[in-house]
Design a protein around this motif. Sequence first.
Motif, PDB file in Angstrom:
ATOM      1  N   TYR A  33       0.861  -1.162   0.000  1.00  0.00           N
ATOM      2  CA  TYR A  33       0.000   0.000   0.000  1.00  0.00           C
ATOM      3  C   TYR A  33       0.902   1.218   0.000  1.00  0.00           C
ATOM      4  O   TYR A  33       2.095   1.119   0.287  1.00  0.00           O
ATOM      5  CB  TYR A  33      -0.905  -0.016   1.240  1.00  0.00           C
ATOM      6  CG  TYR A  33      -1.923  -1.124   1.230  1.00  0.00           C
ATOM      7  CD1 TYR A  33      -1.540  -2.451   1.428  1.00  0.00           C
ATOM      8  CD2 TYR A  33      -3.272  -0.863   1.030  1.00  0.00           C
ATOM      9  CE1 TYR A  33      -2.467  -3.485   1.395  1.00  0.00           C
ATOM     10  CE2 TYR A  33      -4.212  -1.886   1.012  1.00  0.00           C
ATOM     11  CZ  TYR A  33      -3.802  -3.189   1.200  1.00  0.00           C
ATOM     12  OH  TYR A  33      -4.728  -4.199   1.169  1.00  0.00           O
ATOM     13  N   GLN A  35       1.003   5.748   0.747  1.00  0.00           N
ATOM     14  CA  GLN A  35       0.351   6.956   1.234  1.00  0.00           C
ATOM     15  C   GLN A  35       1.180   8.162   0.844  1.00  0.00           C
ATOM     16  O   GLN A  35       2.330   8.301   1.280  1.00  0.00           O
ATOM     17  CB  GLN A  35       0.159   6.902   2.748  1.00  0.00           C
ATOM     18  CG  GLN A  35      -0.671   8.044   3.290  1.00  0.00           C
ATOM     19  CD  GLN A  35      -1.119   7.794   4.723  1.00  0.00           C
ATOM     20  OE1 GLN A  35      -0.581   6.950   5.437  1.00  0.00           O
ATOM     21  NE2 GLN A  35      -2.131   8.532   5.145  1.00  0.00           N
ATOM     22  N   GLU A  42      -3.561   3.921   0.160  1.00  0.00           N
ATOM     23  CA  GLU A  42      -4.277   3.228  -0.909  1.00  0.00           C
ATOM     24  C   GLU A  42      -3.574   1.930  -1.275  1.00  0.00           C
ATOM     25  O   GLU A  42      -2.364   1.787  -1.124  1.00  0.00           O
ATOM     26  CB  GLU A  42      -4.380   4.120  -2.157  1.00  0.00           C
ATOM     27  CG  GLU A  42      -3.050   4.478  -2.778  1.00  0.00           C
ATOM     28  CD  GLU A  42      -3.207   5.295  -4.056  1.00  0.00           C
ATOM     29  OE1 GLU A  42      -4.340   5.660  -4.419  1.00  0.00           O
ATOM     30  OE2 GLU A  42      -2.166   5.567  -4.697  1.00  0.00           O
TER      31      GLU A  42
END
Length: 107
Positions: A33, A35, A42
């Motif tokens: 993920y 950020q 995300e």
Amino acid sequence: QVQLVESGGGLVQPGGSLRLSCAASASIFMGWYRQAPGKQRELVATIVRGGSTNYADSVKGRFTISRDDAKNTVYLQMNSLKTEDTAVYYCYADDSWGQGTQVTVSS
């Protein structure tokens, strides 16, 4: 909880490549993920034991997630990097998070 150790972030020019690695204990579900400043974390890509993968539309065709279960390690090969890929990238494995590694794409 699984302890995760990430490596491979850094500064790269647009169009360049980086490879992230994350060492974990044996895990079923692993992923990356990211950020960016001022944005929510995300999903980038996920992979389950057996090899099924999932990618965010924004990275399809440029990033490849893979895993080596003998080493309990997940990788993220990032090619054709764009400035908008700049973010802290987090490894995720079975409900545990890594500490994050900074990826900066800039000329």
